[in-house]
Design an enzyme around this catalytic site. Structure first.
Site, mmCIF file in Angstrom:
data_model
loop_
_atom_site.group_PDB
_atom_site.id
_atom_site.type_symbol
_atom_site.label_atom_id
_atom_site.label_comp_id
_atom_site.label_asym_id
_atom_site.label_seq_id
_atom_site.Cartn_x
_atom_site.Cartn_y
_atom_site.Cartn_z
ATOM 1 N N GLY A 107 -88.871 -45.567 26.511
ATOM 2 C CA GLY A 107 -89.212 -46.972 26.735
ATOM 3 C C GLY A 107 -89.769 -47.603 25.480
ATOM 4 N N GLY A 109 -92.230 -51.250 24.084
ATOM 5 C CA GLY A 109 -93.082 -52.359 24.467
ATOM 6 C C GLY A 109 -93.230 -53.355 23.335
ATOM 7 C CG ASP A 240 -102.827 -54.003 27.695
ATOM 8 O OD1 ASP A 240 -102.956 -54.651 28.757
ATOM 9 O OD2 ASP A 240 -101.717 -53.671 27.245
#
Length: 461
Positions: A107, A109, A240
């Site tokens: 993945g 980001g 975050d």
């Protein structure tokens, strides 16, 4: 691996795209030293040019200032951490990375891309590197028009994360196995962190697991936040804080994204400067004589744990006698009346009551209504379901004792017998299998089957 932050998990790319993505992610960093983490010798520091290289092109003033600020922050963090070189000794390096195979992207980001790779010596790791085509780099390029400088700017976040992971050691923090800082000119090997491989945290799946497993997740998180509040680097806040920043490793919760963590507490001149704001609540805090908002990092972490984890995972299907204590924890963390120390003590009290069986309410003894057959068990197979069960094939629950299992069996219309198995949960409690019949018995010297007397009436044993 959820380490890509806002990652698009499970992405499948063609071979060409797979090779191109790391190149995009790692194209910059002519400023990085060639030797740190296994790439060869050299003492250059991030932000300086290696010997014999061409001088970098002039950067826009605004980008130069951002780079200087991130460089200062990184050096300050390295100084507080005692330096990262010694901590990195003995770990994986560029040589290990160059021999890795079966690389597949997991993945990506805003800032980083994450891949899985098999090591030559066995085992797999997560590879985390700068995503040169990510949103953070793209926005920077739109603002400054300097792709190389923008990729270098993003790389400082990864360097910061590596520095934090070198210093912070806790079961709730993903392990850093090594890193590669390579300035050899190969665009695919620039800055890569090699991390413990985990699986994404799936909240929907967690909601379907037994309460004991969900309590374990919350307790692990509380222990992590306690460590962060008292870390060697001071109080650390996860800016975050989202479930996507966590992974599961061998059934244990671990935070995997640390690039947005901060060791700085908010400066203030008066109490009005110390309001902790969330979308639905605000909390006034005190400004200390040192000019810092007291406990703001700890409280921000704790409230985020409450709203993202405790609210969903703690109360549902909990043992009835423990629900008042769990409700107190939810109320006290939701209002920030508890700090992390009080929260950890409250969780440990619940754990003690649960493991010891002291939470069980006094009730009539029901095991006398069962016949026990030692040396036998029923044939394993699909049976009636209950929720939340440790097995999708039947009703498999955690119990404190055979007496508690008898009470559970009495409460279920389908249940005619149960077996206390040899399998135990993380708390040491045995699992009991509840079944709708008892006729299919097979010898097992380690087992005991309990059969309702009413179900066995008229049968001979």
């Amino acid at each position: 691996m959820a380490a890509a932050g806002r990652a698009r998990r499970g992405a499948r790319l063609s071979a060409a795209a797979l090779l191109a993505l790391p190149a995009l992610a790692l194209l910059a960093l002519p400023a990085l030293p060639p030797g740190r983490g296994g790439g060869g010798g050299g003492e250059a520091r991030p932000g300086s040019s290696p010997p014999g290289s061409s001088p970098p092109l002039p950067l826009p003033p605004g980008l130069r200032e951002e780079l200087r600020q991130r460089r200062r922050d990184l050096r300050r963090l390295e100084a507080a951490a005692g330096g990262g070189e010694a901590a990195a000794a003995g770990g994986l390096g560029c040589g290990d990375l160059s021999r890795a195979t079966a690389v597949s992207v997991l993945g990506w980001g805003f800032t980083k891309v994450v891949a899985r790779a098999a090591l030559a010596g066995g085992g797999s790791v997560a590879l985390k590197s700068v995503h040169g085509a990510g949103r953070e780099v793209r926005r920077c390029v739109q603002r400054y028009g300097a792709p190389a400088g923008c990729r270098r700017l993003a790389a400082y976040k990864l360097l910061k994360e590596v520095t934090l992971l070198q210093r912070l050691r806790h079961p709730g923090i993903v392990k850093l196995h090594g890193q590669c800082y390579d300035n050899s000119g190969d665009a695919e090997l620039r800055v890569t962190a090699m991390l413990e491989l985990g699986s994404p945290l799936e909240m929907i799946q967690l909601l379907q697991t037994p309460w004991e497993e969900r309590f374990k997740i919350c307790l692990s998180l509380v222990k992590l936040l306690f460590y962060l509040a008292h870390s060697p680097l001071g109080s650390i806040v996860l800016l975050d804080f989202q479930p996507r920043q966590f992974v599961m490793v061998d059934g244990n919760l671990k935070v995997t994204d640390m690039d947005d963590a901060s060791t700085e507490e908010l400066s203030c001149k008066e109490d009005n400067d110390c309001t902790l704001d969330f979308p639905t609540k605000s909390f006034p805090l005190k400004c200390s004589v040192a000019g810092k908002c007291e406990g703001i990092n700890e409280k921000k972490n704790l409230f985020n744990a409450y709203r993202y984890f405790f609210t969903y995972l703690l109360p549902h299907s909990a043992p009835p006698a423990l629900r008042p204590l769990l409700s107190d924890i939810l109320n006290a963390t939701g209002d920030l009346r508890y700090g992390i120390n009080e929260t950890l003590r409250a969780f440990e009290k619940v754990l003690h009551l649960y493991k010891s069986g002291l939470y069980l309410q006094k009730r009539p003894l029901l095991l006398k209504d069962y016949i026990s057959l030692k040396g036998f068990r029923t044939v394993e197979g699909e049976d009636y379901k209950c929720w939340p069960s440790y097995s999708h094939l039947g009703c498999l629950l955690s119990i404190h004792s055979a007496e508690e299992a008898a009470a559970i069996c009495n409460s279920q219309l389908q249940c005619q017998s149960f077996i206390v198995t040899q399998h135990r949960t993380w708390t040491g409690r045995p699992l009991a299998s509840f079944q709708s019949s008892w006729t299919d018995l097979i010898p097992d010297t380690n087992a005991v089957v309990y059969i309702k007397r009413s179900a066995s009436s008229g049968e001979r044993f």
